[in-house]
Design a protein around this motif. Structure first.
Motif, PDB file in Angstrom:
ATOM      1  N   GLU A  74       7.126 -16.214  13.238  1.00 30.45           N
ATOM      2  CA  GLU A  74       5.797 -16.874  12.637  1.00 30.45           C
ATOM      3  C   GLU A  74       4.715 -16.020  12.430  1.00 30.45           C
ATOM      4  OE1 GLU A  74       3.691 -20.676  11.820  1.00 30.45           O
ATOM      5  OE2 GLU A  74       5.550 -20.081  12.303  1.00 30.45           O
ATOM      6  N   ARG A  75       4.475 -14.981  13.063  1.00 27.44           N
ATOM      7  CA  ARG A  75       3.396 -14.144  12.639  1.00 27.44           C
ATOM      8  C   ARG A  75       4.044 -12.584  12.485  1.00 27.44           C
ATOM      9  NH1 ARG A  75      -1.589 -15.502  14.762  1.00 27.44           N
ATOM     10  NH2 ARG A  75      -2.396 -13.349  13.949  1.00 27.44           N
ATOM     11  N   PHE A  76       3.677 -11.991  11.433  1.00 29.90           N
ATOM     12  CA  PHE A  76       4.155 -10.502  11.196  1.00 29.90           C
ATOM     13  C   PHE A  76       3.126  -9.972  10.249  1.00 29.90           C
ATOM     14  CE2 PHE A  76       7.433  -7.828   8.832  1.00 29.90           C
ATOM     15  CZ  PHE A  76       7.285  -6.788   9.609  1.00 29.90           C
ATOM     16  N   ASP A  77       2.213  -9.114  10.847  1.00 27.72           N
ATOM     17  CA  ASP A  77       1.431  -8.257  10.227  1.00 27.72           C
ATOM     18  C   ASP A  77       1.635  -6.776  10.258  1.00 27.72           C
ATOM     19  OD1 ASP A  77       0.024 -10.960   9.802  1.00 27.72           O
ATOM     20  OD2 ASP A  77      -0.516 -10.384  11.489  1.00 27.72           O
ATOM     21  N   LEU A  78       1.448  -6.119   9.313  1.00 25.92           N
ATOM     22  CA  LEU A  78       1.609  -4.584   9.291  1.00 25.92           C
ATOM     23  C   LEU A  78       0.549  -3.628   8.538  1.00 25.92           C
ATOM     24  CD1 LEU A  78       4.208  -3.062   9.878  1.00 25.92           C
ATOM     25  CD2 LEU A  78       4.665  -3.199   7.727  1.00 25.92           C
ATOM     26  N   ASP A  79       0.079  -2.724   9.410  1.00 29.88           N
ATOM     27  CA  ASP A  79      -0.879  -2.060   8.668  1.00 29.88           C
ATOM     28  C   ASP A  79      -0.175  -0.526   8.869  1.00 29.88           C
ATOM     29  OD1 ASP A  79      -3.423  -0.769   7.871  1.00 29.88           O
ATOM     30  OD2 ASP A  79      -4.197  -0.709   9.775  1.00 29.88           O
ATOM     31  N   ALA A  80       0.737  -0.563   8.088  1.00 28.57           N
ATOM     32  CA  ALA A  80       1.413   0.722   7.863  1.00 28.57           C
ATOM     33  C   ALA A  80       2.835   0.362   6.908  1.00 28.57           C
ATOM     34  CB  ALA A  80       2.287   0.945   9.263  1.00 28.57           C
ATOM     35  N   GLU A  81       3.527   1.493   6.684  1.00 35.22           N
ATOM     36  CA  GLU A  81       4.545   1.367   5.664  1.00 35.22           C
ATOM     37  C   GLU A  81       5.463   0.616   5.897  1.00 35.22           C
ATOM     38  OE1 GLU A  81       4.778   5.562   7.778  1.00 35.22           O
ATOM     39  OE2 GLU A  81       3.455   4.079   7.246  1.00 35.22           O
ATOM     40  N   PRO A  82       6.071  -0.017   4.968  1.00 37.48           N
ATOM     41  CA  PRO A  82       7.077  -1.192   5.260  1.00 37.48           C
ATOM     42  C   PRO A  82       8.385  -0.540   6.244  1.00 37.48           C
ATOM     43  CG  PRO A  82       6.627  -1.123   2.894  1.00 37.48           C
ATOM     44  CD  PRO A  82       6.000  -0.099   3.414  1.00 37.48           C
ATOM     45  N   VAL A 116      -4.608 -10.776  -2.045  1.00 35.17           N
ATOM     46  CA  VAL A 116      -3.424 -11.247  -1.254  1.00 35.17           C
ATOM     47  C   VAL A 116      -2.249 -10.320  -1.351  1.00 35.17           C
ATOM     48  CG1 VAL A 116      -2.077 -13.256  -0.534  1.00 35.17           C
ATOM     49  CG2 VAL A 116      -4.398 -13.468  -1.087  1.00 35.17           C
ATOM     50  N   LEU A 117      -1.742 -10.032  -2.564  1.00 38.55           N
ATOM     51  CA  LEU A 117      -0.611  -9.199  -2.624  1.00 38.55           C
ATOM     52  C   LEU A 117      -0.713  -7.995  -1.914  1.00 38.55           C
ATOM     53  CD1 LEU A 117       0.006  -9.837  -6.556  1.00 38.55           C
ATOM     54  CD2 LEU A 117       1.646 -10.630  -4.787  1.00 38.55           C
ATOM     55  N   ALA A 118      -1.956  -7.481  -2.078  1.00 45.95           N
ATOM     56  CA  ALA A 118      -2.119  -5.999  -1.409  1.00 45.95           C
ATOM     57  C   ALA A 118      -1.688  -6.101   0.174  1.00 45.95           C
ATOM     58  CB  ALA A 118      -3.514  -5.345  -1.549  1.00 45.95           C
ATOM     59  N   VAL A 119      -1.945  -7.366   0.762  1.00 43.45           N
ATOM     60  CA  VAL A 119      -1.551  -7.316   2.102  1.00 43.45           C
ATOM     61  C   VAL A 119      -0.035  -7.866   2.626  1.00 43.45           C
ATOM     62  CG1 VAL A 119      -2.394  -9.012   4.157  1.00 43.45           C
ATOM     63  CG2 VAL A 119      -4.116  -8.281   2.655  1.00 43.45           C
ATOM     64  N   VAL A 120       0.491  -8.511   1.684  1.00 40.67           N
ATOM     65  CA  VAL A 120       1.706  -9.203   1.818  1.00 40.67           C
ATOM     66  C   VAL A 120       2.866  -8.411   1.472  1.00 40.67           C
ATOM     67  CG1 VAL A 120       0.597 -11.539   1.971  1.00 40.67           C
ATOM     68  CG2 VAL A 120       1.910 -10.749  -0.010  1.00 40.67           C
ATOM     69  N   ARG A 121       2.539  -7.220   0.537  1.00 40.19           N
ATOM     70  CA  ARG A 121       3.626  -6.607  -0.024  1.00 40.19           C
ATOM     71  C   ARG A 121       4.453  -5.838   1.148  1.00 40.19           C
ATOM     72  NH1 ARG A 121       0.330  -5.217  -4.728  1.00 40.19           N
ATOM     73  NH2 ARG A 121       1.159  -6.159  -6.647  1.00 40.19           N
ATOM     74  N   ALA A 122       3.685  -5.138   2.044  1.00 40.71           N
ATOM     75  CA  ALA A 122       4.354  -4.294   3.124  1.00 40.71           C
ATOM     76  C   ALA A 122       5.264  -5.034   4.109  1.00 40.71           C
ATOM     77  CB  ALA A 122       3.265  -3.562   3.811  1.00 40.71           C
ATOM     78  N   PRO A 123       4.796  -6.370   4.713  1.00 43.56           N
ATOM     79  CA  PRO A 123       5.738  -6.992   5.674  1.00 43.56           C
ATOM     80  C   PRO A 123       6.642  -7.676   5.089  1.00 43.56           C
ATOM     81  CG  PRO A 123       3.355  -8.125   5.204  1.00 43.56           C
ATOM     82  CD  PRO A 123       3.189  -6.558   4.716  1.00 43.56           C
ATOM     83  N   MET A 124       6.843  -8.274   3.706  1.00 38.93           N
ATOM     84  CA  MET A 124       7.827  -8.793   2.898  1.00 38.93           C
ATOM     85  C   MET A 124       8.824  -7.938   2.648  1.00 38.93           C
ATOM     86  SD  MET A 124       5.521 -11.736   0.598  1.00 38.93           S
ATOM     87  CE  MET A 124       7.090 -12.471   0.129  1.00 38.93           C
ATOM     88  N   GLU A 125       8.422  -6.667   2.141  1.00 41.06           N
ATOM     89  CA  GLU A 125       9.577  -5.784   1.994  1.00 41.06           C
ATOM     90  C   GLU A 125       9.917  -5.028   3.343  1.00 41.06           C
ATOM     91  OE1 GLU A 125      11.691  -2.556   0.261  1.00 41.06           O
ATOM     92  OE2 GLU A 125      10.711  -4.446  -0.518  1.00 41.06           O
ATOM     93  N   ALA A 126       9.296  -5.114   4.507  1.00 35.88           N
ATOM     94  CA  ALA A 126       9.897  -4.647   5.682  1.00 35.88           C
ATOM     95  C   ALA A 126      10.926  -5.609   6.248  1.00 35.88           C
ATOM     96  CB  ALA A 126       8.969  -4.683   6.798  1.00 35.88           C
TER      97      ALA A 126
END
Length: 298
Positions: A74-82, A116-126
């Protein structure tokens, strides 16, 4: 990534999970601490990634008490590379018995919003790197008091005769227009809302309406005014021409019960349904992109 530590959360570490600022504060989400208190979130199904002691990734699987299904991410946040996020997900999947569903919550119209794209790209790619596959998108829409379109007078609306009539009409409707809370119905109750809505909503029929045209049923809608919020749980058609008036009738039923906001979920690919919701006064609240294991039927 030698300084990277990936592990489940330990009881009492709720503040660690919340030490990462919320990257999408505009979303309506249950706070992690509230989820822990309610029993939906648990330390053993919450995983974190730490780099030099700083939280750079967090993933929380949700399963409400009494649910019959498996936890979903439900929650997946990332402040790092995918790659860091993918490693976090793989470690959690290994511990939790394999990958499951991930519902990525996103603000409305997210593809058109660079911030928003800048925030969600990494977790979605992960998620993709971890082996999950994108399987569709559901949009949540909200009506908040906009005047409803006038009725043409062509259709009559009545309560169902009985449960058997609802079931018979549902069996004739191949693909409902609106299904709100379909993910929760499946995960919590093991119910397919599209084919057996009464198993999730109960047998009380006060919130249901059958649309009639010259004595023949042409549509069916089921509302719920006492759920988490007033919502159109199920709306299906036997004649597409009735869609605008059946939507408006559903809102009237809920507004008559005191609702000031009405929620409806629709698949993003259902362009005609979405357009009719917007003409009825609904506005998009958020999106939910579904990721699933490759062999999943989701």
């Amino acid at each position: 990534m030698t300084d990277l530590v990936i592990r489940p959360l330990v009881a009492g570490e709720e503040n660690l999970f919340d030490s990462m600022p919320d990257p999408l504060p505009q979303l309506r989400q249950v706070a992690y601490a509230d989820g822990i208190a309610g029993g939906g979130y648990r330390p053993e199904t919450t995983w974190v990634a730490l780099r030099a002691g700083r939280l750079v990734g967090r993933a929380a699987w949700l399963l409400p008490p009494g649910a019959v299904g498996a936890p979903w991410l439900e929650r997946f946040d990332l402040d790092a590379e995918p790659e860091v996020g993918a490693e976090l997900l793989r470690a959690a999947h290994d511990a939790l018995g394999g990958p499951g569903l991930y519902y990525a919550a996103l603000p409305a119209h997210w593809r058109r919003r660079p911030e928003v794209l800048a925030v969600v790209r990494a977790p979605m790619e992960a998620a993709r790197l971890a082996g999950l596959v994108e399987r569709g998108e559901r949009l949540r829409c909200s009506w908040t008091g906009t005047p409803l379109p006038a009725s043409s007078g062509r259709y009559d609306f009545r309560a169902p005769v009985d449960v058997a009539e609802v079931k018979a009409l549902v069996a004739r409707i191949a693909e409902p227009d609106v299904l709100t809370g379909v993910e929760n119905a499946l995960a919590v109750g093991g119910v397919d809302l599209a084919t057996d809505p009464l198993a999730w909503l109960g047998d009380a029929l006060e919130g249901w309406r059958v649309a009639m045209d010259a004595g023949k049923p042409v549509g069916l809608v089921g509302t719920a005014g006492d759920a988490c919020f007033p919502l159109i749980a199920y709306l299906g058609l036997l004649d597409e021409a009735v869609r605008p008036e059946l939507l408006a009738e559903a809102v009237r039923v809920l507004a008559a019960g005191g609702a000031r906001e009405v929620i409806a979920d629709v698949e993003s690919r259902r362009v005609a349904v979405l357009a009719e919701l917007e003409r009825t006064g609904f506005r998009q609240l958020r999106s939910r992109v579904v990721f699933a294991p490759p062999n999943s039927r989701e």
